[in-house]
Write a protein that holds these residues in place. Structure first.
Motif, PDB file in Angstrom:
ATOM      1  N   ALA A  81      44.128  34.719  38.968  1.00 40.11           N
ATOM      2  CA  ALA A  81      44.047  34.205  37.596  1.00 40.11           C
ATOM      3  C   ALA A  81      45.420  33.739  37.133  1.00 40.11           C
ATOM      4  CB  ALA A  81      43.515  35.278  36.659  1.00 40.11           C
ATOM      5  N   ALA A 123      41.199  31.580  31.085  1.00 40.93           N
ATOM      6  CA  ALA A 123      41.263  31.711  32.538  1.00 40.93           C
ATOM      7  C   ALA A 123      42.128  32.887  32.965  1.00 40.93           C
ATOM      8  CB  ALA A 123      41.781  30.419  33.155  1.00 40.93           C
ATOM      9  N   GLY A 170      35.616  31.823  32.877  1.00 36.34           N
ATOM     10  CA  GLY A 170      35.644  30.372  32.958  1.00 36.34           C
ATOM     11  C   GLY A 170      35.728  29.697  31.612  1.00 36.34           C
ATOM     12  N   ASP A 205      42.777  25.751  40.174  1.00 38.18           N
ATOM     13  CA  ASP A 205      42.073  26.409  39.081  1.00 38.18           C
ATOM     14  C   ASP A 205      41.368  25.429  38.153  1.00 38.18           C
ATOM     15  OD1 ASP A 205      42.871  28.960  39.854  1.00 38.18           O
ATOM     16  OD2 ASP A 205      44.772  28.791  38.779  1.00 38.18           O
ATOM     17  N   ARG A 255      37.837  27.867  37.802  1.00 39.62           N
ATOM     18  CA  ARG A 255      37.652  28.568  36.531  1.00 39.62           C
ATOM     19  C   ARG A 255      37.590  27.621  35.333  1.00 39.62           C
ATOM     20  NH1 ARG A 255      41.230  32.184  39.160  1.00 39.62           N
ATOM     21  NH2 ARG A 255      40.279  34.231  39.510  1.00 39.62           N
ATOM     22  N   VAL A 256      38.390  26.556  35.362  1.00 41.01           N
ATOM     23  CA  VAL A 256      38.479  25.656  34.209  1.00 41.01           C
ATOM     24  C   VAL A 256      37.878  24.310  34.587  1.00 41.01           C
ATOM     25  CG1 VAL A 256      40.024  24.492  32.586  1.00 41.01           C
ATOM     26  CG2 VAL A 256      40.524  26.832  33.322  1.00 41.01           C
TER      27      VAL A 256
END
Length: 644
Positions: free
Chosen positions: A121, A173, A178, A204, A230-231
């Motif tokens: 992360a 994030a 997400g 990411d 995640r993004v």
């Protein structure tokens, strides 16, 4: 679990329900919920999505086997399936219509490649950018702590909004959850993607847009579905992106019409993300320089908090805005009344910015040369003798002579125009386009480069230094250090549109352009200073205007204070629909009124608490017409952008 419940890709409203099939033993392992299948339906092989497996069926008859499993990839997640059903119910559409928007077409080669594992992360970003807003730091704190935050953000002039949205996404994030951010167009997406890469690792973040091409877009979409990213950033099509453990949804500039889907059932990005936040418990953020009545309703209802800067902070960064009032109205509308396109106030602002070696932005409502002509004597609109279409000037010359007027509908040349009302042969411009404006400004500011942005040639950025940038609304490029001045021409053309949202849209376009001006710059708007949108721009107070707009719509019974639907069709089909329409007690039918020679439109509105009932009634009506195989189609749109 031998029974597969399948959503079949059949565009008929009365078939909007799952159908049961048996799973062959050899396909048992591949037939997972969410995968694509092929089934035989009404004698034809059609596509479908396997929604779930069950022990038994209530059909009561012999079931047909699945023809085959197209792919074992579970492309339809349970969360997206629930969202698609909710959106279909809200807009009186069918599930399969929403799934066509939510899931891109399959590309086997991209599907065969594995997606990378997600990395660690990212680190939580600093809060300095959001500190200028009293509730900004609290918003980021809520995102990092896992609490659901719902906010309407009013961005300051010249705000680096991509950086602020990137910080919000990175904050979410950093917790391992997400984030999904939706912007109007690819230029906004490029700026936002660059801002996110400055805070997070490239692995990411993924950007989804239509210009990627089918294969690359499906590859990135699969990475999102498999939990590798995640993004997620994107335009309208990314609204249903299957983000794992979704914690934040964001929409920027929700008033832009690009956020409205042109395909059935015509959902709006803001409303879909509100629904998604409600179903998943995710945080919600809508931001922009202006504010829509729909966003104001979220605040007034208590569903969302507003994140706005203090007036002292606003005054320190806002450009100086002035309006040219009624005294110059006719002179501004008629360029022949002056030797230059600009009134003196706008001319002085442009000259001061150029002398400071800064670019000047000129916003013109229409592209082209002279896109609308009128009689020079009686001011009646100039129409084509053949098809009654509007006449326009193309610009340029032919054999050394100015090119004659032409029809924008049929393309016929009108070299000998005569007004049918007064008989005059003289023509005058009703609206001056971007090309003609650039031509006139080039003569007024001799030696200064003139750039145009709009239509097929939209600039993303322009270099600093002395230049004039003529752009249509929505096509304004970004200057590295901001513009020294912005001239918003022909405000009457925006405010005079026959549209419920004309004032709101005009203010949104003006504020978007004015926000590109640096704090020492000037903004001149050519419109009556007594009008509410102009007052909101001069004071830079979009919240006040949104409250006024919402209050007026509540008084008049217009969206979003009520739920409204448009029903379009032929006269006979529309009459039959209205006869069969059983509305809730608050329901009211307005019209019908003619749209053209063959079609009419009726407006149906109900109180907001009865909105779900209205959608159910209209959905049932479409199902009955589909089952009866009615020959004439009727189009239904709920919460349409256009009602006039």
């Amino acid at each position: 679990m031998p029974v597969a419940r399948v959503s079949v890709d059949v565009p008929l409203a009365h078939l909007d329900r799952p159908f049961d099939y048996l799973v062959p033993a050899e396909q048992d392992a591949d037939a997972v919920p969410g995968c694509r299948v092929r089934v035989r339906f009404a004698g034809q092989l059609v596509d479908g999505y396997l929604l779930e497996r069950a022990e038994s069926s209530e059909y009561g008859r012999k079931l047909t086997f699945l023809d085959r499993v197209v792919s074992s990839e579970p492309v339809l997640s349970p969360e997206v399936a629930e969202l698609a059903r909710a959106v279909a119910d809200r807009y009186a559409g069918s599930l399969i219509d929403v799934l066509r928007m939510a899931i891109p077409p399959r590309h086997a080669r991209a599907e065969a490649k594995p997606s990378p594992d997600p990395g660690p992360a990212p680190v939580a970003p600093p809060e300095e950018g959001w500190a200028r807003y009293p509730l900004g730091s609290h918003l980021l704190e809520a995102l990092r702590s896992g609490r659901a935050a719902r906010a309407v953000w009013q961005a300051l002039p010249a705000e680096d909004w991509p950086a602020r949205l990137a910080e919000a996404a990175a904050s979410m994030a950093s917790t391992g959850r997400g984030a999904l951010v939706v912007v109007p167009d690819h230029r906004d997406l490029a700026r936002l993607h660059a801002a996110c890469l400055a805070l997070m690792h490239e692995a990411d973040v993924v950007a989804l847009s239509a210009d990627l091409g089918p294969s690359e877009r499906y590859k990135r979409w699969l990475a999102v579905r498999r939990g590798s990213v995640r993004v997620v950033l994107g335009t309208r099509g990314a609204t249903f992106a299957p983000v794992h453990d979704l914690g934040l949804v964001v929409v920027w500039d929700d008033g832009d019409d690009l956020h409205s889907e042109p395909r059935m059932p015509y959902p709006n990005v803001r409303d879909v993300l509100v629904q998604r936040a409600h179903l998943t418990g995710a945080s919600f953020l809508v931001g922009g320089f202006a504010r829509t009545a729909e966003a104001q309703l979220l605040v007034d209802s208590g569903w969302a908090h507003e994140v706005v800067a203090a007036r002292d902070t606003l005054r320190s960064v806002a450009p100086r805005v002035a309006a040219v009032g009624d005294n110059d109205w006719q002179e501004v509308k008629d360029p022949a009344a002056r030797s230059a396109r600009l009134p003196s106030m706008a001319f002085d602002a442009a000259r001061a910015a150029l002398s400071a070696d800064s670019p000047v932005l000129i916003q013109v409502p229409r592209r082209g040369y002279v896109p609308a002509l009128a009689c020079g004597q009686c001011r009646a609109p100039a129409r084509c003798r053949r098809c009654a279409g509007p006449l326009a000037l193309p610009g340029g010359t032919r054999d050394g002579e100015p090119r004659p007027a032409y029809c924008r509908w049929c393309g016929a040349t009108e070299a000998a125009y005569r007004c049918p009302t007064c008989g005059s042969r003289r023509l005058r411009g009703q609206i001056i386009g971007a090309r003609r404006t650039a031509e006139e400004l080039g003569r007024a500011f001799n030696g200064v480069p003139v750039r145009t942005s709009g239509g097929d040639e939209v600039l993303s950025t322009v270099p600093g230094g002395r230049s004039l940038v003529v752009a249509t609304p929505g096509a304004e490029p970004v200057a590295p250090d901001g513009y020294g001045a912005a001239l918003l021409l022909d405000g009457w053309a925006l405010l005079g549109r026959a549209d419920l949202r004309a004032a709101e849209e005009a203010l949104r376009r003006w504020m978007t352009a004015a926000a590109l001006v640096h704090e020492a710059g000037r903004v001149v708007v050519i419109a009556d200073s007594s009008l509410a949108p102009v007052q909101a721009l001069v004071r830079w107070d979009p919240v006040w205007h949104a409250r006024q707009e919402l209050a007026a719509r509540e008084e008049l019974g217009f969206p979003p204070a009520v739920r409204m639907a448009t029903v379009d069709g032929s006269r006979d089909a529309l009459a039959a629909v209205l006869d069969d329409l059983h509305l809730p007690p608050s329901g009211e039918v307005l019209g019908p009124v003619p749209l053209d020679e063959d079609r009419e439109r009726a407006l149906v509105r109900v109180a907001r608490p009865d909105g779900r009932s209205l959608a159910a009634v209209l959905s049932e009506l479409q199902s009955v017409r589909s089952a009866r195989k009615e020959p004439e189609a009727v189009r239904v749109k709920l919460d349409p952008l256009e009602v006039l």
